[in-house]
Design a protein around this motif. Structure first.
Motif, short mmCIF file in Angstrom:
data_model
loop_
_atom_site.label_atom_id
_atom_site.label_comp_id
_atom_site.label_asym_id
_atom_site.label_seq_id
_atom_site.Cartn_x
_atom_site.Cartn_y
_atom_site.Cartn_z
N GLU A 117 -4.18 0.29 55.32
CA GLU A 117 -3.19 1.30 54.96
C GLU A 117 -2.04 0.70 54.15
N ARG A 118 -1.74 -0.55 54.40
CA ARG A 118 -0.70 -1.22 53.60
C ARG A 118 -1.16 -1.35 52.15
N PRO A 121 -1.86 3.10 50.77
CA PRO A 121 -1.08 4.05 51.58
C PRO A 121 -1.72 5.44 51.58
N GLU A 123 -2.25 9.45 51.87
CA GLU A 123 -1.43 10.62 51.59
C GLU A 123 -1.03 11.26 52.92
N GLY A 124 0.23 11.59 53.02
CA GLY A 124 0.71 12.20 54.26
C GLY A 124 1.08 11.20 55.34
N GLY A 125 0.95 9.90 55.03
CA GLY A 125 1.32 8.89 56.02
C GLY A 125 0.17 8.45 56.89
N SER A 126 0.43 7.46 57.70
CA SER A 126 -0.59 6.85 58.56
C SER A 126 -0.90 7.74 59.76
N TRP A 129 -0.46 5.57 62.98
CA TRP A 129 0.96 5.46 63.35
C TRP A 129 1.43 6.77 63.99
N SER A 130 1.05 7.88 63.39
CA SER A 130 1.47 9.18 63.90
C SER A 130 0.92 9.42 65.30
N ARG A 133 2.98 7.29 67.71
CA ARG A 133 4.32 7.85 67.94
C ARG A 133 4.22 9.10 68.83
N THR A 156 2.65 15.63 67.51
CA THR A 156 3.01 14.85 66.32
C THR A 156 4.29 15.35 65.67
#
Length: 208
Positions: A117-118, A121, A123-126, A129-130, A133, A156
């Motif tokens: 992912e680094r 990246p 679209e819309g974020g990881s 990670w989501s 969280r 989320t």
């Protein structure tokens, strides 16, 4: 009569082989040649499914994500009724720490996903990670007396309680850092030390 090929099954076999390569060599080891050798295929056969290394690695990262979910979610969702709220939450969060061989393997898979992912990246974020969280958000919310969220998509979203959001971020950051220390400096951070540090942080979460 030509032999029918179960392409879904063959892709699954490739995913399993590639996950073994990640556990042994990391994402850098996931090459067409390397995965073909692990699966016992020719490189030509593998290229029938993946035109290049980028396509292969993208598929493997999805497979690793599925493996993590299949392994971790049942443990996280196991009912916990014994002990204080801090102890119950701690046993959930500990499933994200590389405290034994199985969870160290999961940490390797997670690290490979983060590396991918680094580089690319999403679209819309990881999503990974989501998901993490969301777990920490629910843990902190439970400690502050809120009912569990039944719909995964709702977890989320930011919690209306600002303290939940703050401490979910702190817990997320703490667990990622602690996991790195357990793996990278095992002589300095034992399982007992990690358990004590985690419970010390959870004790500090404000209840009101």
């Amino acid at each position: 009569m030509p032999r029918l090929v179960d392409h879904d099954r063959r892709r699954a076999e490739l995913g399993e082989a590639a996950v073994r390569v990640i556990l042994r060599e990391g994402l850098a080891g996931v090459t067409v040649r390397g995965v073909a050798a692990e699966a016992g295929w020719s490189t030509g056969s593998l290229r029938h499914y993946f035109g290049n290394q980028h396509e292969l690695q993208a598929y493997v990262v999805r497979a690793a994500t599925d493996v993590l979910r299949l392994r971790v979610l049942p443990r996280v969702q196991r009912p916990r009724t014994q002990g204080s709220v801090v102890e119950r939450i701690a046993t959930i969060v500990e499933e994200m720490l590389p405290l034994d061989a199985e969870r160290r393997e999961e940490y390797v898979l997670w690290s490979a996903i983060v590396e991918w992912e680094r580089r690319h990246p999403p679209e819309g974020g990881s999503v990974t990670w989501s998901d993490q969280r969301a777990l920490y958000r629910q843990c902190v919310a439970a400690m502050r007396g809120y009912e569990s969220i039944r719909e995964p998509d709702q977890a989320t979203l930011p919690h209306p309680d600002a303290q939940v959001e703050l401490w979910a971020a702190l817990l997320h950051t703490f667990v990622d850092g602690l996991a790195g220390q357990i793996v990278n400096t095992p002589g300095e951070v034992s399982a007992d030390t990690a358990a004590w540090l985690l419970r010390s942080l959870l004790q500090a979460v404000p209840r009101e």
